[in-house]
Enzyme design. Structure first.
Site, PDB file in Angstrom:
ATOM      1  N   ASP A  10       0.858  -1.182   0.000  1.00  0.00           N
ATOM      2  CA  ASP A  10       0.000   0.000   0.000  1.00  0.00           C
ATOM      3  C   ASP A  10       0.893   1.230   0.000  1.00  0.00           C
ATOM      4  O   ASP A  10       1.773   1.363   0.849  1.00  0.00           O
ATOM      5  CB  ASP A  10      -0.891   0.008   1.247  1.00  0.00           C
ATOM      6  CG  ASP A  10      -1.796  -1.213   1.296  1.00  0.00           C
ATOM      7  OD1 ASP A  10      -2.315  -1.611   0.231  1.00  0.00           O
ATOM      8  OD2 ASP A  10      -1.973  -1.786   2.392  1.00  0.00           O
ATOM      9  N   VAL A  11       0.663   2.105  -0.960  1.00  0.00           N
ATOM     10  CA  VAL A  11       1.564   3.249  -1.129  1.00  0.00           C
ATOM     11  C   VAL A  11       0.813   4.546  -0.863  1.00  0.00           C
ATOM     12  O   VAL A  11      -0.311   4.729  -1.321  1.00  0.00           O
ATOM     13  CB  VAL A  11       2.135   3.275  -2.564  1.00  0.00           C
ATOM     14  CG1 VAL A  11       3.077   4.455  -2.747  1.00  0.00           C
ATOM     15  CG2 VAL A  11       2.836   1.958  -2.867  1.00  0.00           C
TER      16      VAL A  11
END
Ligand SMILES: [Zn+2]
Lengths: 377, 256
Positions: free
Chosen positions: B130-131
């Site tokens: 998850d960025v």
């Protein structure tokens, strides 16, 4: 119960309705009621169109200050789908909000139909998804209550949502229902009890439920009978009663215009409804809802009596399919098929076996009658 | 089957399905089993289930729940959430799941990626990341379980997981999650430039053309989405949808 069997000489209602009566010609009270009472407010003709134009003009006038003029329900079935189409094409200026209730039994067919209706007709949609763990608990409670009307959890949720979303949130004054005399002018009182009775629903859940209903919405007597209709002035209108509504013709149109796909039998948009109407009711309570539906169609001139009798020759459910349907339902409700079968074998109950607002409802309707008489004086 | 897979991502929360916006405000969208039945009939390529509570609650995958939905799915399924060791992966596979996604545990335990990839084959091990952009617009690795930011460089991390044997990378943008305004194409292209394993892009898809852009301009091997498959119209009405096969064929120019 009647001691001997009799069937109406005009429609196909029979003594499976315990309250049915027949006149000297052998015509039942339902047929007479349609001719003498319902016909007065049923206009499948140019007069209906004239009246509907006026009603819609009023709705638009009253809706000026809000985002929408009216709300409709969408289940994906014929009546509501056709109503959406008819309103869109006849009254393009009407600003419609559609509400859909997802009670956890939606089929691919239902969501396909709803998607195509709202996209092709550019109708804004609101969906209310009922928490499945709660719905499952409530539905199991209803099955265990041994009442006939297993559609109550779903129907009650629809109306509770309708009030909450349409009235409280959007300030909408009109609900345009797909309900119509053409296909449902006849429905014996003994075959159903008010899905709106929150007192009964909560009493049944209290007795047979196992988890708390944290999010499931109910609408109580006061709100339903006084607050919404008199204070909020929320009204229900059935436009299809002002329209030459022919079910087969309607289907043909929505198939062509909306890429609508057929469910087969009426109201079988979910396997649960199918199970309840075609198996639970006939097997356990001894009546076949098709009889009322077919009789309505006969009275509306959309079917002959002989055609209806031919339909009734076929059993209400398909013996080859019922076992797998029961398996599906049991799995979805997290019980075994044996448990479901055991529930089926318990003695039947009626709404009188549980707390209800029935007496209150009776007093309220007497009061309303009294007031309207007093006003006329 | 299409070469570019189009994958609905379903988030599990309290035994139900939810959809978030920027990883917040989970909105209930229904019961997993019914959603699967509808996706089955819509002939969906593949499904990804992510249990968003498991790592947060430091618990194992809910095997009973996984079993109940794995047995209903006609299509290949990837499961993610709460996995910390290979025994758990073995158990998940034994329930009929084809792939697992490692997210929190991959950050903590690099050996798990290597071990799992060697044991079960790279094709069944997806590393999910998850960025989130920081105030200066820099991409950082976000930890959904404790809402923290992982120290270290995103690209270096992805190179490392590739070297350890991850078969695919599930690249999810926190900022675009639930927004339906399109994928973060810069992020996708940046990642695409440094790794060669297939990338499944997720976060932000709002229309069919976003899928096309992710494939053609972003080089994504597969496109994933949540809101796109469960919401309809301006009121975000819950209604499951999936494009027709012919529509996707045309979109990706994959005519037979
Ligand atoms: Zn009759």
């Amino acid at each position: 119960m009647k001691t001997h069997y009799q069937i109406c000489s005009h429609c196909v209602m029979d003594t499976t309705d315990p309250d049915i009566t027949f006149d000297e010609q052998g015509v039942c009270n339902h047929c007479r009621h349609v001719e003498n009472v319902i016909r007065k407010s049923w206009f499948p003709n140019p007069e209906g169109k004239r009246r509907l134009d006026q009603i819609v003009a009023r709705i638009i006038e009253d809706g000026k200050s809000g985002e929408y003029d009216c709300v409709i329900g969408l289940s994906g079935g014929v009546d509501s789908s056709y109503l959406a189409y008819m309103l869109r094409t006849e009254y393009p200026q009407l600003r419609i909000l559609a509400i859909h209730i997802d009670g956890g039994w939606n089929s691919e067919l239902a969501v396909h139909n709803i998607e195509h209706i709202v996209k092709r007709l550019s109708i804004d949609l609101h969906t209310e998804v009922i928490n499945w763990e709660e719905m499952k608990d409530l539905q199991l409670a209803y099955l265990k209550s041994q009442l006939a009307n297993q559609d109550v959890p779903q129907d009650h949720a629809f109306f509770a949502t309708l009030y909450k979303v349409a009235v409280d949130h959007f300030g909408i004054r009109y609900f345009l229902s797909g309900g119509n005399y053409a296909t449902e002018s006849i429905l014996p009182a003994a075959w159903g009890y008010n899905a709106m009775d929150a007192k009964q629903l909560l009493a049944i859940h209290k007795r047979f439920g196992t988890i708390r209903l944290k999010t499931y919405e109910t609408v109580g007597f006061f709100k339903r009978k006084i607050y919404y209709p008199y204070i909020k002035k929320f009204k229900m209108i059935r436009p299809l009663n002002f329209w030459p509504y022919d079910k087969e013709e309607a289907k043909r149109i929505i198939v062509e215009k909306l890429d609508w796909r057929d469910y087969g039998d009426k109201h079988h948009e979910s396997i649960f409804t199918k199970f309840f109407q075609s198996y639970w009711l006939p097997e356990k309570f001894g009546y076949d809802k098709r009889r009322a539906h077919l009789s309505s169609m006969i009275v509306a001139g959309q079917m002959t009596r002989q055609e209806a009798l031919n339909v009734l020759e076929k059993p209400p459910y398909n013996a080859g399919e019922i076992e797998s349907e029961k398996e599906f339902i049991a799995k979805k409700l997290s019980i075994s098929v044996e448990e479901l079968n055991a529930i089926m074998l318990q003695p039947n109950k009626t709404f009188r076996d549980y707390p209800s607002d029935y007496a209150l409802e009776q007093r309220f309707s007497r009061l309303k009658q009294y007031i309207s008489k007093w006003r006329q004086r | 089957m299409l070469r570019t897979r189009v994958i609905p991502v379903l988030l599990l929360h309290n035994k139900g399905l939810v959809k978030t916006v920027r990883f917040k405000d989970p909105k209930y969208v229904g019961d997993p089993i019914n959603a699967i039945r509808i996706f089955n009939e819509k002939e969906v390529d593949e499904l990804i289930f992510l249990d968003i509570d498991a790592s947060k609650e430091h618990r194992e995958p809910d095997y009973a729940l996984i079993e109940s939905f794995a047995s209903e799915c006609f299509m290949p399924v990837c499961y993610g959430g709460g996995i910390t060791n290979v025994e758990q992966i073995r158990k998940v596979f034994s329930l009929g799941i084809e792939k697992v996604a490692l997210n929190s545990s991959a950050l903590r335990d690099k050996d798990l990626i290597r071990e799992a990839s060697q044991l079960f084959g790279a094709q069944s091990i997806i590393v999910a990341v998850d960025v989130k952009r920081n105030l200066w617009g820099r991409y950082q690795i976000y930890r959904h379980a404790d809402k923290g930011v992982q120290k270290g460089d995103l690209l270096a991390y992805l190179r490392e997981v590739e070297a350890l044997g991850a078969g695919e990378v599930f690249l999810n943008s926190v900022d675009m999650d639930g927004m339906q305004k399109g994928y973060d194409m810069t992020l996708l292209q940046t990642v695409r430039d440094v790794i060669s394993v297939p990338v499944i892009v997720c976060g932000g898809a709002g229309q069919l053309s976003d899928f096309k852009a992710a494939k053609e301009l972003g080089g994504a091997s597969a496109v994933a989405a949540g809101s796109f498959f469960v919401f309809q119209g301006k009121h975000r009405a819950v209604l499951i949808t999936y494009p027709k096969y012919e529509e996707l064929e045309k979109l990706f120019g994959e005519q037979p």
